[in-house]
Scaffold this motif. Structure first.
Motif, PDB file in Angstrom:
ATOM      1  N   SER A  97      -3.358   2.732  -3.645  1.00 55.73           N
ATOM      2  CA  SER A  97      -2.658   2.632  -5.250  1.00 55.73           C
ATOM      3  C   SER A  97      -2.278   1.272  -5.262  1.00 55.73           C
ATOM      4  O   SER A  97      -1.880   0.865  -3.905  1.00 55.73           O
ATOM      5  CB  SER A  97      -1.883   3.273  -5.759  1.00 55.73           C
ATOM      6  OG  SER A  97      -0.074   3.100  -5.236  1.00 55.73           O
ATOM      7  N   LEU A  98      -2.260   0.240  -6.123  1.00 56.09           N
ATOM      8  CA  LEU A  98      -1.705  -1.323  -6.076  1.00 56.09           C
ATOM      9  C   LEU A  98      -0.077  -1.026  -6.085  1.00 56.09           C
ATOM     10  O   LEU A  98       0.466  -2.425  -4.925  1.00 56.09           O
ATOM     11  CB  LEU A  98      -1.423  -1.795  -7.496  1.00 56.09           C
ATOM     12  CG  LEU A  98      -3.473  -2.112  -7.884  1.00 56.09           C
ATOM     13  CD1 LEU A  98      -3.374  -2.682  -9.623  1.00 56.09           C
ATOM     14  CD2 LEU A  98      -2.678  -3.481  -7.072  1.00 56.09           C
ATOM     15  N   PRO A  99       0.711  -0.488  -6.348  1.00 57.11           N
ATOM     16  CA  PRO A  99       2.007  -0.651  -5.945  1.00 57.11           C
ATOM     17  C   PRO A  99       2.302   0.194  -3.912  1.00 57.11           C
ATOM     18  O   PRO A  99       2.901  -0.441  -3.518  1.00 57.11           O
ATOM     19  CB  PRO A  99       2.443   1.069  -6.100  1.00 57.11           C
ATOM     20  CG  PRO A  99       2.622   0.636  -7.602  1.00 57.11           C
ATOM     21  CD  PRO A  99       0.750   0.807  -7.077  1.00 57.11           C
ATOM     22  N   SER A 100       1.473   0.621  -3.597  1.00 63.68           N
ATOM     23  CA  SER A 100       1.835   0.691  -2.127  1.00 63.68           C
ATOM     24  C   SER A 100       0.681  -0.481  -1.507  1.00 63.68           C
ATOM     25  O   SER A 100       1.441  -0.415  -0.828  1.00 63.68           O
ATOM     26  CB  SER A 100       0.445   2.534  -2.308  1.00 63.68           C
ATOM     27  OG  SER A 100      -0.314   2.256  -1.827  1.00 63.68           O
ATOM     28  N   MET A 101      -0.292  -0.556  -2.153  1.00 62.45           N
ATOM     29  CA  MET A 101      -0.665  -1.535  -0.929  1.00 62.45           C
ATOM     30  C   MET A 101       0.878  -2.959  -1.437  1.00 62.45           C
ATOM     31  O   MET A 101       1.044  -3.893  -0.519  1.00 62.45           O
ATOM     32  CB  MET A 101      -1.893  -2.636  -1.815  1.00 62.45           C
ATOM     33  CG  MET A 101      -2.951  -1.709  -1.842  1.00 62.45           C
ATOM     34  SD  MET A 101      -4.634  -2.542  -3.373  1.00 62.45           S
ATOM     35  CE  MET A 101      -5.224  -1.228  -3.698  1.00 62.45           C
ATOM     36  N   ALA A 102       1.134  -3.049  -2.519  1.00 59.31           N
ATOM     37  CA  ALA A 102       2.164  -4.566  -2.696  1.00 59.31           C
ATOM     38  C   ALA A 102       3.461  -4.010  -1.746  1.00 59.31           C
ATOM     39  O   ALA A 102       4.133  -5.109  -1.096  1.00 59.31           O
ATOM     40  CB  ALA A 102       2.990  -4.390  -3.906  1.00 59.31           C
ATOM     41  N   MET A 103       4.001  -2.630  -1.415  1.00 58.28           N
ATOM     42  CA  MET A 103       4.833  -2.850  -0.468  1.00 58.28           C
ATOM     43  C   MET A 103       4.471  -2.519   0.896  1.00 58.28           C
ATOM     44  O   MET A 103       5.333  -3.203   1.927  1.00 58.28           O
ATOM     45  CB  MET A 103       5.424  -0.902  -1.020  1.00 58.28           C
ATOM     46  CG  MET A 103       6.367  -1.150  -1.740  1.00 58.28           C
ATOM     47  SD  MET A 103       6.475   0.636  -2.369  1.00 58.28           S
ATOM     48  CE  MET A 103       4.931   1.392  -2.577  1.00 58.28           C
ATOM     49  N   VAL A 104       3.261  -2.167   1.295  1.00 58.92           N
ATOM     50  CA  VAL A 104       2.447  -2.565   2.867  1.00 58.92           C
ATOM     51  C   VAL A 104       2.403  -3.303   3.229  1.00 58.92           C
ATOM     52  O   VAL A 104       1.887  -3.647   4.471  1.00 58.92           O
ATOM     53  CB  VAL A 104       1.579  -1.522   3.627  1.00 58.92           C
ATOM     54  CG1 VAL A 104       0.891  -1.291   4.269  1.00 58.92           C
ATOM     55  CG2 VAL A 104       2.513   0.279   3.198  1.00 58.92           C
ATOM     56  N   GLY A 105       1.787  -4.527   2.193  1.00 58.90           N
ATOM     57  CA  GLY A 105       1.345  -5.702   2.342  1.00 58.90           C
ATOM     58  C   GLY A 105       1.829  -6.882   3.039  1.00 58.90           C
ATOM     59  O   GLY A 105       1.093  -7.438   4.368  1.00 58.90           O
ATOM     60  N   ARG A 106       3.356  -7.202   3.048  1.00 59.01           N
ATOM     61  CA  ARG A 106       3.862  -8.133   3.909  1.00 59.01           C
ATOM     62  C   ARG A 106       3.591  -7.605   5.035  1.00 59.01           C
ATOM     63  O   ARG A 106       3.826  -8.364   5.659  1.00 59.01           O
ATOM     64  CB  ARG A 106       4.822  -7.868   3.135  1.00 59.01           C
ATOM     65  CG  ARG A 106       5.096  -9.100   2.052  1.00 59.01           C
ATOM     66  CD  ARG A 106       6.518  -9.852   0.921  1.00 59.01           C
ATOM     67  NE  ARG A 106       7.559  -7.833   1.582  1.00 59.01           N
ATOM     68  CZ  ARG A 106       7.594  -7.650   0.218  1.00 59.01           C
ATOM     69  NH1 ARG A 106       6.857  -8.672  -0.646  1.00 59.01           N
ATOM     70  NH2 ARG A 106       7.917  -6.971   0.179  1.00 59.01           N
ATOM     71  N   THR A 107       3.942  -6.007   5.617  1.00 58.45           N
ATOM     72  CA  THR A 107       4.300  -5.655   6.775  1.00 58.45           C
ATOM     73  C   THR A 107       2.760  -5.617   7.348  1.00 58.45           C
ATOM     74  O   THR A 107       2.962  -6.070   9.114  1.00 58.45           O
ATOM     75  CB  THR A 107       4.971  -4.726   6.749  1.00 58.45           C
ATOM     76  OG1 THR A 107       6.215  -4.545   6.096  1.00 58.45           O
ATOM     77  CG2 THR A 107       5.232  -3.511   8.424  1.00 58.45           C
ATOM     78  N   LEU A 108       1.917  -5.375   7.106  1.00 57.26           N
ATOM     79  CA  LEU A 108       0.615  -4.189   7.611  1.00 57.26           C
ATOM     80  C   LEU A 108      -0.772  -5.855   7.317  1.00 57.26           C
ATOM     81  O   LEU A 108      -0.773  -6.005   8.847  1.00 57.26           O
ATOM     82  CB  LEU A 108      -0.425  -3.214   6.813  1.00 57.26           C
ATOM     83  CG  LEU A 108      -1.090  -3.009   7.322  1.00 57.26           C
ATOM     84  CD1 LEU A 108      -0.619  -2.092   8.629  1.00 57.26           C
ATOM     85  CD2 LEU A 108      -2.515  -2.074   6.276  1.00 57.26           C
ATOM     86  N   GLY A 109       0.196  -6.958   6.516  1.00 55.21           N
ATOM     87  CA  GLY A 109      -1.374  -7.655   6.091  1.00 55.21           C
ATOM     88  C   GLY A 109      -2.145  -7.217   5.220  1.00 55.21           C
ATOM     89  O   GLY A 109      -2.340  -6.384   4.677  1.00 55.21           O
ATOM     90  N   TRP A 110      -1.337  -8.597   4.667  1.00 52.82           N
ATOM     91  CA  TRP A 110      -3.142  -8.372   3.038  1.00 52.82           C
ATOM     92  C   TRP A 110      -4.579  -8.218   3.874  1.00 52.82           C
ATOM     93  O   TRP A 110      -5.050  -7.731   2.765  1.00 52.82           O
ATOM     94  CB  TRP A 110      -2.357  -9.954   2.023  1.00 52.82           C
ATOM     95  CG  TRP A 110      -1.122 -10.143   2.341  1.00 52.82           C
ATOM     96  CD1 TRP A 110      -0.113 -10.742   2.293  1.00 52.82           C
ATOM     97  CD2 TRP A 110      -0.512  -8.971   0.855  1.00 52.82           C
ATOM     98  NE1 TRP A 110       1.062 -10.683   1.706  1.00 52.82           N
ATOM     99  CE2 TRP A 110       0.795  -9.381   0.691  1.00 52.82           C
ATOM    100  CE3 TRP A 110      -0.910  -8.379  -0.031  1.00 52.82           C
ATOM    101  CZ2 TRP A 110       1.511  -8.932   0.002  1.00 52.82           C
ATOM    102  CZ3 TRP A 110       0.040  -7.150  -0.381  1.00 52.82           C
ATOM    103  CH2 TRP A 110       1.424  -7.664  -0.956  1.00 52.82           C
TER     104      TRP A 110
END
Length: 377
Positions: free
Chosen positions: A340-353
């Motif tokens: 989902s969009l919220p989970s992408m926002a939370m993971v994005g900085r760590t996993l990489g966009w």
């Protein structure tokens, strides 16, 4: 010189006891919060469904009286946020506690040895297996995935854990068996396993290719961007006070950083939900081109929308009653829970966009496969 060295390595060091204590405390945290937030409530839910074989909850799409195609509004946003938080607050608290325990209490080298013993495939399988007991929705599992990556877990293990929680949730599989056609369960399990394991391996391969394409200082900077841990991990001897303070600092930092952006994105999704899934039989039509187009649109929109655990069941059941084709239903069975969009926002900085985007594309493709499989079955 060789013999004394071996003797020294075989003798437990003075820091062994604090590390073991931290690990045991983390295990207790995991078990207690999961019993409270997941295992006991889902057991009771399964018992009730076994008696009724009817899903009692309503679709979160219609909370506040919002209808398909309705324009965004503050009422739609707030009513959705409140309903969503009521459904997931226990899981969110559990996720934050587990995330802090992973980073603060478990030594990084222990975690890496468990999750990444033999390469990508074993890491993906280990991450997928580790995800099944926690049974979280994609947003609640995102903080834990962040902690896994920061604690040294590979990309394959992290992605498999992130996707495995919602897709391989054993409670949801049982719920589907009790209230839905058997074909839905087959689609969820088969496509879920393929997505979690093979998909995590593919994303990990893309991450490795990207790192190899960089050289020298650029490679170091890129590793940091895709989430290679940069903070110190618990590996040195520490007293109970130091461990407690480290846990509280980690918990506070994750709460202040992740929760506000999480709530903001959920609020925005709630405001626009009338436009996000305006699927009706009249909109889809009956011709093959329109059915294929509707399946593709459903697969894409399903990756953006946010739902609590098992929230896809009443949504897909409602669309089935409206007469939507199997391709649309199969796509949503996979994409609605997976990401989902919220989970992408939370993971994005760590996993990489870029890798987060690659994972999203992977889920869309998995949703299309789910639609094809359900149509065939």
């Amino acid at each position: 010189m060789t013999a004394p060295s071996r003797t020294h390595q075989a003798t437990p060091g003075p820091g062994r006891a604090p590390l073991l204590t931290g690990f045991l405390v983390a295990v207790v945290v995991f078990v207690v919060v999961l019993l409270w937030a997941k295992w006991l409530p889902y057991t009771a839910k399964a018992v009730g469904l076994n008696e009724s074989h009817t899903w009692s909850g309503s679709s979160i799409l219609g909370v506040g009286g919002v209808q398909p195609g309705e324009a965004p509004s503050r009422h739609a946003a707030v009513s959705f946020l409140v309903a969503y938080l009521v459904a997931v607050w226990k899981a969110l608290v559990a996720a934050l506690l587990i995330s802090a325990a992973l980073q603060a209490l478990i030594p990084r080298d222990w975690l890496v040895r468990v999750l990444d013993r033999r390469g990508r495939w074993s890491g993906a399988v280990a991450g997928g297996l580790l995800s099944t007991p926690s049974m979280m929705c994609t947003c609640c599992t995102a903080p834990v995935a962040v902690s896994l990556r920061r604690s040294g877990a590979s990309t394959a293990a992290t992605v498999a854990y992130w996707l495995g929680n919602p897709l391989l949730n054993p409670a949801v599989v049982v719920f589907l068996l009790l209230v839905a056609p058997w074909q839905w369960t087959v689609v969820r399990v088969v496509i879920g396993v393929v997505t979690v394991v093979a998909g995590a391996v593919l994303v990990s391969h893309l991450a490795d290719r990207r790192r190899r394409a960089s050289a020298g200082p650029a490679a170091s900077g890129q590793s940091r961007a895709v989430g290679v841990p940069v903070a110190s991990a618990p590996g040195e001897p520490a007293g109970p006070k130091d461990v407690a303070l480290r846990f509280l600092r980690t918990l506070t930092r994750m709460t202040l950083v992740l929760v506000p952006e999480y709530l903001l994105v959920v609020l925005l999704i709630g405001a626009f939900r009338g436009w996000m899934l305006p699927l009706t039989q009249d909109a889809v039509g009956h011709g093959m081109p329109t059915v294929v187009a509707a399946t593709v649109i459903a697969a894409i929109l399903g990756t953006l929308f946010v739902i609590p655990t098992a929230g896809e069941i009443p949504i897909v059941q409602g669309l089935a009653v409206l007469g939507l084709p199997a391709g649309v239903l199969g796509a949503l069975l996979i994409t609605l829970p997976a990401i989902s969009l919220p989970s992408m926002a939370m993971v994005g900085r760590t996993l990489g966009w870029r890798l987060t985007t690659a994972t999203t594309v992977l889920v869309v493709l998995a949703g299309l496969l789910g639609g094809v499989l359900l149509a065939v079955l």
